[in-house]
Design an enzyme around this catalytic site. Structure first.
Site, PDB file in Angstrom:
ATOM      1  N   GLU A   1       1.206  -0.940  -0.226  1.00  0.00           N
ATOM      2  CA  GLU A   1      -0.367  -0.446   0.081  1.00  0.00           C
ATOM      3  C   GLU A   1       0.540   1.022  -0.120  1.00  0.00           C
ATOM      4  O   GLU A   1       1.582   0.916   0.681  1.00  0.00           O
ATOM      5  CB  GLU A   1      -0.927  -0.151   1.327  1.00  0.00           C
ATOM      6  CG  GLU A   1      -1.672  -1.316   1.201  1.00  0.00           C
ATOM      7  CD  GLU A   1      -2.839  -1.343   2.439  1.00  0.00           C
ATOM      8  OE1 GLU A   1      -4.161  -1.740   1.925  1.00  0.00           O
ATOM      9  OE2 GLU A   1      -2.582  -1.210   3.419  1.00  0.00           O
TER      10      GLU A   1
ATOM     11  N   CYS B   1       3.381   8.236   1.763  1.00  0.00           N
ATOM     12  CA  CYS B   1       3.861   7.746   2.356  1.00  0.00           C
ATOM     13  C   CYS B   1       4.003   5.915   1.710  1.00  0.00           C
ATOM     14  O   CYS B   1       3.223   5.183   1.348  1.00  0.00           O
ATOM     15  CB  CYS B   1       2.944   7.708   3.587  1.00  0.00           C
ATOM     16  SG  CYS B   1       3.503   5.996   5.013  1.00  0.00           S
TER      17      CYS B   1
ATOM     18  N   CYS C   1       5.881  -6.572   7.674  1.00  0.00           N
ATOM     19  CA  CYS C   1       7.322  -6.036   8.224  1.00  0.00           C
ATOM     20  C   CYS C   1       7.646  -7.114   9.340  1.00  0.00           C
ATOM     21  O   CYS C   1       6.970  -8.024   9.797  1.00  0.00           O
ATOM     22  CB  CYS C   1       6.705  -4.545   9.176  1.00  0.00           C
ATOM     23  SG  CYS C   1       8.221  -4.745  10.744  1.00  0.00           S
TER      24      CYS C   1
ATOM     25  N   CYS D   1       6.109  -4.555  16.478  1.00  0.00           N
ATOM     26  CA  CYS D   1       5.497  -3.729  17.285  1.00  0.00           C
ATOM     27  C   CYS D   1       4.042  -3.974  17.616  1.00  0.00           C
ATOM     28  O   CYS D   1       3.317  -3.946  16.846  1.00  0.00           O
ATOM     29  CB  CYS D   1       5.586  -2.399  16.564  1.00  0.00           C
ATOM     30  SG  CYS D   1       7.601  -2.091  16.387  1.00  0.00           S
TER      31      CYS D   1
ATOM     32  N   CYS E   1       1.422  -2.209  15.974  1.00  0.00           N
ATOM     33  CA  CYS E   1       1.637  -1.575  14.716  1.00  0.00           C
ATOM     34  C   CYS E   1       0.425  -2.482  13.702  1.00  0.00           C
ATOM     35  O   CYS E   1       0.693  -3.779  14.061  1.00  0.00           O
ATOM     36  CB  CYS E   1       2.859  -1.393  13.994  1.00  0.00           C
ATOM     37  SG  CYS E   1       3.014  -1.065  12.845  1.00  0.00           S
TER      38      CYS E   1
ATOM     39  N   GLY F   1       6.640  -1.996   6.656  1.00  0.00           N
ATOM     40  CA  GLY F   1       8.192  -2.531   6.039  1.00  0.00           C
ATOM     41  C   GLY F   1       9.738  -1.313   7.190  1.00  0.00           C
ATOM     42  O   GLY F   1       8.631  -0.271   7.412  1.00  0.00           O
ATOM     43  N   GLU F   2      10.140  -2.103   7.511  1.00  0.00           N
ATOM     44  CA  GLU F   2      11.342  -1.311   8.680  1.00  0.00           C
ATOM     45  C   GLU F   2      12.112  -1.036   7.313  1.00  0.00           C
ATOM     46  O   GLU F   2      13.061  -1.742   6.920  1.00  0.00           O
ATOM     47  CB  GLU F   2      11.339  -2.532   9.433  1.00  0.00           C
ATOM     48  CG  GLU F   2      13.019  -1.628   9.464  1.00  0.00           C
ATOM     49  CD  GLU F   2      13.162  -0.376  10.330  1.00  0.00           C
ATOM     50  OE1 GLU F   2      12.295  -0.583  10.888  1.00  0.00           O
ATOM     51  OE2 GLU F   2      14.021   0.385  10.258  1.00  0.00           O
TER      52      GLU F   2
ATOM     53  N   SER G   1      11.981   7.309   8.249  1.00  0.00           N
ATOM     54  CA  SER G   1      11.381   6.485   9.618  1.00  0.00           C
ATOM     55  C   SER G   1      12.668   4.876   9.601  1.00  0.00           C
ATOM     56  O   SER G   1      11.741   3.695   9.232  1.00  0.00           O
ATOM     57  CB  SER G   1       9.968   6.436   9.601  1.00  0.00           C
ATOM     58  OG  SER G   1       9.835   5.742  10.801  1.00  0.00           O
TER      59      SER G   1
ATOM     60  N   SER H   1      11.338   6.147  15.761  1.00  0.00           N
ATOM     61  CA  SER H   1       9.945   5.043  16.557  1.00  0.00           C
ATOM     62  C   SER H   1       9.830   5.089  17.637  1.00  0.00           C
ATOM     63  O   SER H   1      11.183   4.222  17.946  1.00  0.00           O
ATOM     64  CB  SER H   1       9.286   4.135  15.731  1.00  0.00           C
ATOM     65  OG  SER H   1       8.868   4.803  14.813  1.00  0.00           O
ATOM     66  N   LEU H   2      10.026   5.653  18.861  1.00  0.00           N
ATOM     67  CA  LEU H   2      10.912   5.774  19.584  1.00  0.00           C
ATOM     68  C   LEU H   2       9.585   5.216  20.684  1.00  0.00           C
ATOM     69  O   LEU H   2       9.918   4.491  21.569  1.00  0.00           O
ATOM     70  CB  LEU H   2      11.473   7.279  20.483  1.00  0.00           C
ATOM     71  CG  LEU H   2      12.018   7.229  21.806  1.00  0.00           C
ATOM     72  CD1 LEU H   2      13.047   6.449  21.390  1.00  0.00           C
ATOM     73  CD2 LEU H   2      12.254   8.467  22.178  1.00  0.00           C
ATOM     74  N   HIS H   3       8.551   5.743  21.488  1.00  0.00           N
ATOM     75  CA  HIS H   3       7.731   5.541  21.896  1.00  0.00           C
ATOM     76  C   HIS H   3       7.474   5.005  23.105  1.00  0.00           C
ATOM     77  O   HIS H   3       6.429   4.910  24.349  1.00  0.00           O
ATOM     78  CB  HIS H   3       7.248   4.435  21.161  1.00  0.00           C
ATOM     79  CG  HIS H   3       6.826   4.352  19.701  1.00  0.00           C
ATOM     80  ND1 HIS H   3       5.950   5.441  18.911  1.00  0.00           N
ATOM     81  CD2 HIS H   3       6.560   3.593  18.851  1.00  0.00           C
ATOM     82  CE1 HIS H   3       5.918   4.876  17.387  1.00  0.00           C
ATOM     83  NE2 HIS H   3       6.154   4.527  17.065  1.00  0.00           N
TER      84      HIS H   3
ATOM     85  N   ASN I   1      -4.011   4.842  16.465  1.00  0.00           N
ATOM     86  CA  ASN I   1      -4.848   4.820  15.564  1.00  0.00           C
ATOM     87  C   ASN I   1      -4.885   3.117  15.196  1.00  0.00           C
ATOM     88  O   ASN I   1      -4.197   2.315  15.393  1.00  0.00           O
ATOM     89  CB  ASN I   1      -4.629   4.577  13.709  1.00  0.00           C
ATOM     90  CG  ASN I   1      -4.406   6.065  13.235  1.00  0.00           C
ATOM     91  OD1 ASN I   1      -4.958   7.059  13.880  1.00  0.00           O
ATOM     92  ND2 ASN I   1      -2.462   6.495  12.969  1.00  0.00           N
TER      93      ASN I   1
ATOM     94  N   CYS J   1      -1.583   6.368   9.714  1.00  0.00           N
ATOM     95  CA  CYS J   1       0.139   5.398  10.756  1.00  0.00           C
ATOM     96  C   CYS J   1      -0.593   4.077  10.954  1.00  0.00           C
ATOM     97  O   CYS J   1      -1.456   3.977  12.199  1.00  0.00           O
ATOM     98  CB  CYS J   1       0.492   6.406  11.191  1.00  0.00           C
ATOM     99  SG  CYS J   1       1.835   7.292  10.758  1.00  0.00           S
TER     100      CYS J   1
END
Ligand code: SAH
Ligand code: SF4
Length: 365
Positions: free
Chosen positions: A98, A111, A118, A122, A125, A172-173, A204, A226-228, A303, A346
């Site tokens: 996508e 994006c 991936c 996480c 996600c 994906g990473e 990212s 992407s800390l979180h 989200n 996201c």
């Protein structure tokens, strides 16, 4: 037959020249011819060799015999009520990815995905729950941009372009597909072709430390982390790659990141999860953790997706959190959720869910 032909998209200018020379289509003193071809591919977005009028008829015919200019197939195209657009694309092997376009007042952001699915899981996600995973080729990465430009009538590349920014924040990473993402990012920023400013290309990552260092030394772009979470215990749980690359190492890599200056401040992304990472104490710890790094902090409202294990923090909590960060001197925009009605926000991308569900049904008899 297209199978024997070489895909032109995704090759660097140097590689195109070499291939044309090796195949005897041009001589080594005629490298300007590959530049002309490059201009058609990446400045004008031409996909038909016959329309490349600055290329001689003879060479056009030879190019057709040896090469293809492909775009992925559009499986579906959705437009959200906020004008966000999502394309579900079918690759040559049937895999689906996508790509999302987010128009804003003063910019348009695409994006792009870097992998099918991936490998990292996480917890918040949706992409991470997808089972099918493979790296995208450079061609498949750059083609997402070319196809979106075709669809938005965004050729040739002028000042008023509709796609002005690229974020590697799709599926994906990206740093686990280092070389292909690097090639694609370099083509996106190439001065003779797509001509996107490297300040407007953002990679990212969930925090693959050795590759962050390598990327910083080799590629000119912006970086988002992407800390979180602000402690290893929580980050190990919600961003499991943290067990391999703990916060201390990640923050050190950010401190030493060569481009973390001025216009290329690092962005720290922080997803707001109710009751998990959203207290005033977390905000203060965050400020302390990154102190001294030229940075901005992007708060992302969580989200939700079907059966997701979290809820988004309340508006009040997000405001409180953001105020603490602002008071410490950091820009702290709360990212607007876009395209939620078409599952384009996201962390909501999971394109082969239907396929997986079918196979699961089969497996379950
Ligand atoms: N794999 C890369 C890039 C893709 S994800 C990375 O993790 O950085 C892009 C961003 O969306 C990341 O910051 C990711 O943590 C965040 N994200 C993932 N799922 C989300 C969700 N459900 N709600 C909000 N943000 C999410
Ligand atoms: Fe992969 Fe990024 Fe999703 Fe984590 S947040 S599972 S790294 S796509």
């Amino acid at each position: 037959m297209t199978e024997d032909k070489i895909d032109l998209i995704g090759l660097s200018l140097e590689e195109i020249s070499e291939t044309l020379i090796n195949k005897g289509l041009i001589q080594s003193k005629e490298k300007f011819r590959s530049k002309q071809l490059w201009h058609w591919l990446y400045f004008r977005g031409e996909t038909d060799f016959d329309k490349m009028t600055t290329v001689s008829k003879d060479l056009r015919k030879k190019l057709k015999d040896h090469f293809v200019i492909q775009r992925p197939k559009i499986k579906s195209h959705q437009i959200s009520k906020d004008r966000t657009q999502k394309w579900l694309l079918e690759l040559n092997d049937g895999n689906l990815i996508e790509t999302v376009f987010i128009p804003e007042e003063n910019r348009g952001t695409l994006c792009v995905s870097s992998q099918v699915g991936c490998t990292l899981n996480c917890k918040f996600c949706f992409t991470g729950t997808q089972k099918l995973v493979r790296n995208l080729t450079s061609s498949e990465i750059i083609s997402q941009l070319l196809l979106a430009k075709d669809n938005l009538s965004d050729w040739p590349n002028g000042k008023d372009r509709k796609i002005s920014n690229i974020v590697f924040m799709g599926m994906g990473e990206p740093l686990y597909n280092y070389e292909n993402v690097k090639n694609a990012a370099e083509i996106m920023g190439d001065k003779e072709g797509i001509q996107l400013s490297t300040k407007r290309i953002t990679l990212s990552t969930s925090g693959i430390v050795p590759e962050i260092i390598k990327w910083g030394n080799e590629v000119d772009s912006r970086l988002a982390i992407s800390l979180h979470a602000t402690n290893d215990e929580l980050r190990n749980d919600i961003v499991p790659i943290n067990k391999k690359f703990p916060l201390k190492d990640l923050i050190k890599a950010c401190r030493e990141y060569p481009r973390s200056k001025n216009s290329k401040r690092i962005t720290f992304e922080y997803v707001m999860l109710k009751g998990v990472n959203d207290t005033a104490q977390d905000a203060r710890k965050l400020v302390k953790l990154i102190s001294g790094i030229p940075a901005k902090i992007n708060l992302i409202p969580f989200n939700p997706w079907p059966n997701s294990p979290y809820e988004c923090s309340s508006k009040e909590e997000i405001k409180k959190f953001s105020d603490i960060i602002k008071n410490a001197g950091y820009a702290s925009p709360v990212r607007k959720t876009r395209g939620q009605d078409i599952m384009a926000a996201c962390g909501q991308l999971k394109s082969s869910s239907i396929k997986i569900r079918k196979s699961e049904l089969r497996a379950n008899g």
